[in-house]
Design a protein around this motif. Structure first.
Motif, PDB file in Angstrom:
ATOM      1  N   GLN A  52       0.800  -1.223   0.000  1.00 36.70           N
ATOM      2  CA  GLN A  52       0.000   0.000   0.000  1.00 36.70           C
ATOM      3  C   GLN A  52       0.833   1.274   0.000  1.00 36.70           C
ATOM      4  N   PHE A 381      -6.257   1.964   1.029  1.00 40.59           N
ATOM      5  CA  PHE A 381      -6.008   1.465   2.380  1.00 40.59           C
ATOM      6  C   PHE A 381      -6.914   2.226   3.347  1.00 40.59           C
ATOM      7  N   ALA A 721      -4.664  -3.745   0.402  1.00 35.55           N
ATOM      8  CA  ALA A 721      -4.702  -2.547  -0.441  1.00 35.55           C
ATOM      9  C   ALA A 721      -5.639  -2.682  -1.636  1.00 35.55           C
TER      10      ALA A 721
END
Length: 731
Positions: A52, A381, A721
């Motif tokens: 992420q 995220f 993510a």
């Protein structure tokens, strides 16, 4: 009891008015659906996910890109990628006091990565952990042959319970809460160069023994690049308003001949190509990679920069494309002449920040021609997604927009269409000053012929309002803010010290001016920890925990195009039976239907379940009439004694169905919105590894019904993510 209806399809009778429908009384089955995802290049069905955030990269001679970041939710802080594929996760930088870091370097044998080791508020003791109230910042060494295996050395410490035992060296030991992260690393086969930013020095270690060799003083050093003549280029002044690039011999002797940077350049990383060109990643407004060529007499001459000037914010603002960079955090060139660029929509992490960026992008080009090679995304995220009501193929997250093509294979339906957050034109965007510093949970609404974006922070304390106009392309322009309480810290300076307040950008400049703030301090804590909802007409609803429900009817648009809300025009509705505490609200203005979830006297709220949607959901018709009709009450899945616990966290309504996300159990429960009967459930399929992270936010699920009858449900998956996407067509 009245309104008894026969649910012939399920073969059970259910009382609809003032009745409690228990899911345990109705046999639920798994539905026939497809699982897909949005926002990540990998779904995890193959065991891979794009991390992420990327704070730094190091490029091996063979084109392998090694990454590092302080945090990835599933432990991929340090990873390896090549040719658009993910090769490895280093591990042992996540949990038990460990985190990743902001720098990474490789030579022919080892990977060296910045990381920290803490003691989790003094809960971890022993030689593997720092003393009470302290944190170690240093370097972990791994073998390139197996990143998960440490390369121990004499004097190495830490991680005695895993494969990286005694492969960490502490460069700084500081009071917990102090950011002493290593911000730069570079390595040859014999020496390792370390930017001890906190200690204002460069430290050189023997690359084999990891014993310190020498050091010299330098103000806040960060990224380091080794030139073809073995001298060093170092970015100094990290965290200051005027960072610079300095030149040193390997022994620390300062050298002349640094390139002159354009005004307002904010160097984020530095690299040297095999032919000796010096590259500087500018995280200032240009969002380009500056190129410098060696001239006569040791002078440097500016070459043609790489990338579109202003990056993703050039011309049609917010649209991603080749060499339209956005927050460059790392650059490098391999021996074959391929360029690698890491971005996170933000740039290098600021000192003391816990940011994980605005979504990771790692891409490669042929250096000389700028021809595109490959690209990887890890874009969301703690971020949910919502459909544009004008189109079921346009999906917004807090700071992104995606377009969908439902005819594409699983995992390939989505295209990254826009980045809607502009830190240059709108640094006063309230999202930057709220928890995590990112926009989170979106609601997209269209009224008065305009499109608006509303977003919540993860805890639903703040409702942000954004408008759009043609001049700013895809950028969501800060338009307003409704706050249940003052924001922590000093921003904005004019916010009240207590109680509710709101801001409307009446002059249209996207800045929170003191004259634009209105306060409502008399409400105090009565609205605290409530849940915001915006209906189709742009009216704002707040489910307060204990004081009922408030509607703030939209009072039109002002001259700047902002929706207008006032405390004076608010309407209050008493908390309806059977609730003693409200947690979620979904209201349809078109049908005057209210859905509420929360807690009752039978299952009261407790602080350990502070984020949950509650064990009960109810539907009310004719809500605004003053005498709403309670149609049904559903007992949602709820068992706090099981392992994992079964609790609910999100509610979405689309067409004829209700979708309820469970918090810990990877499950979406589906109910008939007309009568409250349980229809079935969905869990992550094989394409996403049959797993999901916890739905970690208040507004983590949304749904839409397509014209062909298919329902598309989007669910936050912060573990890897991405956004989970379920596609289901009722029988």
């Amino acid at each position: 009891m009245t309104d008894v209806k026969l649910l012939s399809r399920l073969g059970v009778a259910v009382v609809l008015t003032h009745s409690l429908i228990s899911p345990n009384a109705i046999a639920q089955s798994q539905l026939n659906y497809t699982t897909s995802w949005i926002g990540n290049s990998f779904g995890f069905g193959d065991g891979k996910w794009m991390q992420q955030d990327i704070q730094a990269i190091s490029v091996g001679a063979d084109g392998t890109v090694y990454t590092n970041a302080p945090w990835d939710e599933s432990g991929s802080e340090i990873a390896a990628y090549r040719a658009g594929d993910k090769l490895a996760v280093a591990g042992s930088t996540h949990g038990w006091g460990a985190t990743g870091g902001d720098a990474v370097a490789v030579n022919h044998t080892y990977l060296y990565a910045a990381m920290s080791i803490g003691n989790q508020s003094n809960a971890l003791v022993g030689t593997d952990y720092p003393p009470a109230n302290q944190t170690w910042y240093g370097i972990t060494r791994r073998t390139l042959a197996n990143l998960a295996t440490g390369a121990p050395f004499s004097g190495g410490i830490g991680n005695s319970a895993n494969a990286t035992k005694n492969s960490f060296v502490a460069v700084e030991t500081v009071t917990t809460g102090t950011d002493a992260s290593i911000r730069g690393l570079a390595a040859t086969d014999t020496e390792l160069y370390v930017a001890d930013t906190y200690g204002n020095r460069i430290v050189v270690y023997d690359a084999q023994s990891m014993q310190p060799l020498r050091s010299w003083t330098m103000n806040a050093p960060s990224r380091i690049a080794i030139d073809t003549d073995s001298t060093l280029w170092i970015i100094g002044g990290f965290g200051t308003a005027s960072p610079s690039i300095l030149h040193y011999a390997a022994d620390g002797t300062a050298l002349a001949g640094s390139p002159a940077l354009p005004a307002d350049t904010m160097p984020g990383d530095i690299a040297v190509t095999p032919s000796g060109q010096l590259l500087v990643a500018d995280n200032g407004a240009s969002q380009q990679i500056l190129v410098f060529n060696r001239g006569t007499g040791g002078q440097w001459q500016a070459g043609t920069s790489i990338g579109t000037r202003n990056g993703i914010f050039h011309t049609v603002r917010g649209v991603p494309d080749d060499v339209r960079f956005n927050g460059i955090t790392g650059i490098g060139v391999d021996a074959a002449g391929n360029l690698y660029v890491a971005q996170n929509g933000e740039g290098p992490r600021a000192l003391g920040s816990a940011s994980v960026g605005q979504g990771a992008v790692l891409e490669s080009y042929v250096y000389g021609t700028r021809v595109f090679n490959w690209r990887l995304y890890g874009l969301t995220f703690v971020d949910s997604a919502a459909f544009d009501p004008a189109s079921p193929v346009s999906v917004y997250t807090g700071s992104k927009r995606f377009t969908l093509d439902y005819n594409q294979p699983v995992g390939h339906e989505w295209t990254y269409a826009a980045f809607t957050l502009d830190r240059f034109d709108y640094p006063d965007d309230p999202a930057f000053h709220q928890p995590r510093g990112v926009r989170g949970e979106p609601m997209v609404r269209r009224f008065d012929g305009q499109r608006f974006l509303y977003t919540l922070d993860p805890g639903a304390h703040y409702l942000n309002v954004y408008r759009f106009d043609s001049a700013h392309g895809e950028i969501a322009i800060p338009s307003g803010l409704l706050a249940q309480n003052p924001l922590p810290g000093t921003w904005p300076a004019a916010q009240p010290s207590y109680g509710e307040w709101l801001w409307r950008d009446s002059n249209g400049n996207g800045t929170v001016d003191a004259s634009e703030i209105s306060s409502n301090p008399s409400t105090g804590s009565t609205v605290g920890n409530g849940f915001w909802w915006v209906d189709e007409a742009g009216n704002v609803w707040l489910a307060t925990p204990l004081s009922g429900i408030r509607e703030m009817p939209r009072q039109g648009l002002d001259a700047a195009g902002n929706p207008v809300y006032t405390y004076a025009s608010s309407k209050m509705f008493a908390m309806p039976a059977p609730f003693t505490r409200l947690a979620r609200l979904v209201y349809s203005e078109a049908t005057d239907t209210m859905y509420l979830s929360g807690f009752t006297s039978a299952i009261p709220w407790d602080a350990t379940h502070w984020k949950e949607a509650g064990p009960v959901l109810a539907r009310y018709d004719n809500w605004s009439s003053g005498t709403p009709n309670q149609i049904y009450t559903i007992a949602l899945p709820w068992n706090t004694q099981s392992d994992p616990q079964t609790t609910t966290v999100g509610v979405a309504v689309a067409g004829n169905y209700l979708f309820v996300a469970e918090l810990y159990t990877d499950r979406i429960d589906v109910y008939d919105a007309r009568n409250g009967s349980a229809v079935g459930y969905m869990t992550p399929g094989a394409s996403v590894g049959k797993t999901s992270g916890w739905v970690d936010v208040y507004l983590g699920i949304s749904a839409v019904q397509r014209d062909n009858g298919e329902y598309v449900v989007l669910v936050e998956d912060d573990a890897r993510a991405k956004i989970l996407m379920y596609r289901w067509t009722p029988d």
